[in-house]
Scaffold this active site. Structure first.
Site, PDB file in Angstrom:
ATOM      1  N   SER A 205       0.960  -1.346   0.034  1.00 40.18           N
ATOM      2  CA  SER A 205       0.157   0.025  -0.106  1.00 40.18           C
ATOM      3  C   SER A 205       0.720   1.234  -0.542  1.00 40.18           C
ATOM      4  CB  SER A 205      -0.694  -0.303   0.979  1.00 40.18           C
ATOM      5  OG  SER A 205      -1.590   1.587   1.258  1.00 40.18           O
TER       6      SER A 205
ATOM      7  N   HIS B 184      -1.367  -1.378  -4.356  1.00 42.85           N
ATOM      8  CA  HIS B 184      -2.634  -0.873  -3.559  1.00 42.85           C
ATOM      9  C   HIS B 184      -2.860   0.036  -3.523  1.00 42.85           C
ATOM     10  CE1 HIS B 184      -5.806  -1.856  -0.881  1.00 42.85           C
ATOM     11  NE2 HIS B 184      -5.297  -0.933  -0.025  1.00 42.85           N
TER      12      HIS B 184
ATOM     13  N   ASP C 187      -4.564   3.785  -1.490  1.00 44.27           N
ATOM     14  CA  ASP C 187      -5.663   4.447  -0.773  1.00 44.27           C
ATOM     15  C   ASP C 187      -6.230   5.832  -1.268  1.00 44.27           C
ATOM     16  OD1 ASP C 187      -5.558   1.803   0.676  1.00 44.27           O
ATOM     17  OD2 ASP C 187      -3.742   2.330   0.982  1.00 44.27           O
TER      18      ASP C 187
ATOM     19  N   MET D 274      -8.902   8.584  -0.410  1.00 50.28           N
ATOM     20  CA  MET D 274      -9.540   9.352   0.551  1.00 50.28           C
ATOM     21  C   MET D 274      -9.690  10.694   0.436  1.00 50.28           C
ATOM     22  SD  MET D 274      -7.096   7.665   3.809  1.00 50.28           S
ATOM     23  CE  MET D 274      -6.168   5.666   4.202  1.00 50.28           C
TER      24      MET D 274
ATOM     25  N   HIS E 131      -8.284   1.586  -3.621  1.00 47.08           N
ATOM     26  CA  HIS E 131      -9.019   1.205  -2.605  1.00 47.08           C
ATOM     27  C   HIS E 131     -10.430   2.448  -2.225  1.00 47.08           C
ATOM     28  CE1 HIS E 131      -9.483  -0.191   2.500  1.00 47.08           C
ATOM     29  NE2 HIS E 131     -10.758   0.447   1.458  1.00 47.08           N
TER      30      HIS E 131
ATOM     31  N   MET F 225     -12.205   4.758  -0.216  1.00 49.24           N
ATOM     32  CA  MET F 225     -12.609   5.434   1.250  1.00 49.24           C
ATOM     33  C   MET F 225     -13.201   6.826   0.749  1.00 49.24           C
ATOM     34  SD  MET F 225      -8.940   3.191   3.277  1.00 49.24           S
ATOM     35  CE  MET F 225      -8.470   3.614   1.755  1.00 49.24           C
TER      36      MET F 225
ATOM     37  N   MET G 197     -11.589  -5.747   5.958  1.00 49.67           N
ATOM     38  CA  MET G 197     -10.357  -3.891   6.380  1.00 49.67           C
ATOM     39  C   MET G 197     -10.240  -5.414   8.088  1.00 49.67           C
ATOM     40  SD  MET G 197      -9.925  -2.230   5.257  1.00 49.67           S
ATOM     41  CE  MET G 197      -8.196  -0.969   5.544  1.00 49.67           C
TER      42      MET G 197
ATOM     43  N   GLY H 229      -8.377   4.362   7.467  1.00 45.52           N
ATOM     44  CA  GLY H 229      -7.807   5.956   7.686  1.00 45.52           C
ATOM     45  C   GLY H 229      -6.836   5.924   7.915  1.00 45.52           C
ATOM     46  N   PHE H 230      -5.840   4.905   7.989  1.00 49.31           N
ATOM     47  CA  PHE H 230      -4.206   5.826   8.692  1.00 49.31           C
ATOM     48  C   PHE H 230      -3.551   3.963   8.403  1.00 49.31           C
ATOM     49  CE2 PHE H 230      -7.222   8.519  10.476  1.00 49.31           C
ATOM     50  CZ  PHE H 230      -6.649   9.730  10.598  1.00 49.31           C
TER      51      PHE H 230
ATOM     52  N   ASP I 118      -6.822  -5.761   4.205  1.00 50.95           N
ATOM     53  CA  ASP I 118      -5.599  -4.489   4.442  1.00 50.95           C
ATOM     54  C   ASP I 118      -5.845  -4.370   6.146  1.00 50.95           C
ATOM     55  OD1 ASP I 118      -4.719  -2.689   3.668  1.00 50.95           O
ATOM     56  OD2 ASP I 118      -7.177  -1.849   2.816  1.00 50.95           O
TER      57      ASP I 118
HETATM   58  C1  DX5 Z   1      -6.119   1.902   5.829  1.00 51.69           C
HETATM   59  C2  DX5 Z   1      -5.261   1.200   4.422  1.00 51.69           C
HETATM   60  C3  DX5 Z   1      -4.297   0.614   4.305  1.00 51.69           C
HETATM   61  C4  DX5 Z   1      -3.107   1.184   4.654  1.00 51.69           C
HETATM   62  C5  DX5 Z   1      -2.850   0.056   5.546  1.00 51.69           C
HETATM   63  O1  DX5 Z   1      -7.053   2.938   5.711  1.00 51.69           O
HETATM   64  O2  DX5 Z   1      -6.735   1.363   3.299  1.00 51.69           O
HETATM   65  O3  DX5 Z   1      -4.377  -0.126   2.852  1.00 51.69           O
HETATM   66  O4  DX5 Z   1      -2.579   1.344   3.880  1.00 51.69           O
HETATM   67  O5  DX5 Z   1      -1.313   0.030   6.295  1.00 51.69           O
HETATM   68  P1  DX5 Z   1      -0.784  -1.699   7.111  1.00 51.69           P
HETATM   69  O6  DX5 Z   1      -0.196  -1.758   6.403  1.00 51.69           O
HETATM   70  O7  DX5 Z   1       0.170  -0.212   7.753  1.00 51.69           O
HETATM   71  O8  DX5 Z   1      -1.598  -1.236   8.290  1.00 51.69           O
HETATM   72 ZN    ZN Z   2      -6.220   0.302   1.534  1.00 49.97          ZN
END
Ligand code: DX5
Ligand code: ZN
Length: 226
Positions: A8, A33, A35, A37, A66, A68, A137, A142-143, A173
């Protein structure tokens, strides 16, 4: 069943994404991947189709978006234009899920549905027929860098049993690292998204190798080559 690794980019150095992509591709990443947001569905803001279109010029592996966001529908056309291969939308954000998933497929992308940790898999009873993958998830979205929620393991096991399509890709994820990846593969996960456990390491290639080796130690894979 073999598994794929999807680093990611959320935890990558945004000032040099081309170099980050080259490093994880050289390290054997299967997907990238991305993200997306919007600061509404989740309390964070990242990037959208224009940045993804630029990344598509650097990447050789498929792009895995992905979403969000509260308005996924408006992004589907631009993401197809940008060159994305798969798109996961959150079931919690899409009241007209069939329409959204159909639009993704009609534009030549693989549709997937994402579930927050507290969302039951029973909500997928109808939608499983319309998706190529489910994104489970294992942290609240978010983070990056959050702690893995252990109840995810039984959720994956139940989802694998619920899927009549034996080829359903179950992506996971959040908090995927060398300790969690083995149990996740054992439970039935087939794509592992990893942010901080890859980009938080100086040697991204070594981090991916470690993840692949740890996942391959899962008893579910004994006798298979990954
Ligand atoms: C979080 C994201 C993830 C994130 C995962 O909302 O969807 O893809 O990058 O991060 P790690 O692998 O650090 O938990
Ligand atoms: Zn993600």
């Amino acid at each position: 069943m073999m598994f794929r690794l999807a680093p990611s980019l959320l935890s990558a150095d945004f000032a040099q994404l081309d170099r980050e992509i080259a490093e994880v591709e050289a390290g054997g990443a299967d997907l990238l991947h991305l993200d997306v947001m919007d600061g509404h569905f989740v309390p964070n803001l990242t990037f959208g189709p224009p940045v993804i279109a630029a990344l598509a010029h650097c990447a050789t592996v498929p792009l895995d978006a992905h979403l969000m966001v509260t308005d996924a529908d408006s992004l589907i056309g631009p993401l197809a234009e940008a060159g994305v291969a798969r798109v996961a939308v959150h079931v919690e954000a899409c009241p007209h899920l069939h329409r959204t998933l159909t639009a993704i497929r009609d534009l030549g992308m693989a549709p997937g549905v994402a579930l927050n940790p507290s969302t039951p898999i029973s909500l997928l009873e109808e939608a499983l027929a319309w998706v190529d993958f489910v994104l489970v998830m294992s942290v609240n979205p978010g983070f990056g860098g959050q702690r893995f929620i252990p109840e995810t393991l039984s959720k994956i096991t139940r989802l694998r049993a619920m899927a009549t399509n034996g080829h359903l890709d179950i992506s996971v994820d959040g908090g995927v690292d060398p300790d969690t990846i083995g149990p996740l593969v054992q439970a039935g996960a087939t794509t592992l998204v990893a942010g901080s456990s890859v980009f938080g390491q100086t040697d991204r290639g070594a981090a991916l190798k470690k993840l692949r080796e740890s996942g391959a130690e899962s008893p579910a894979l004994q006798g298979e080559t990954t």
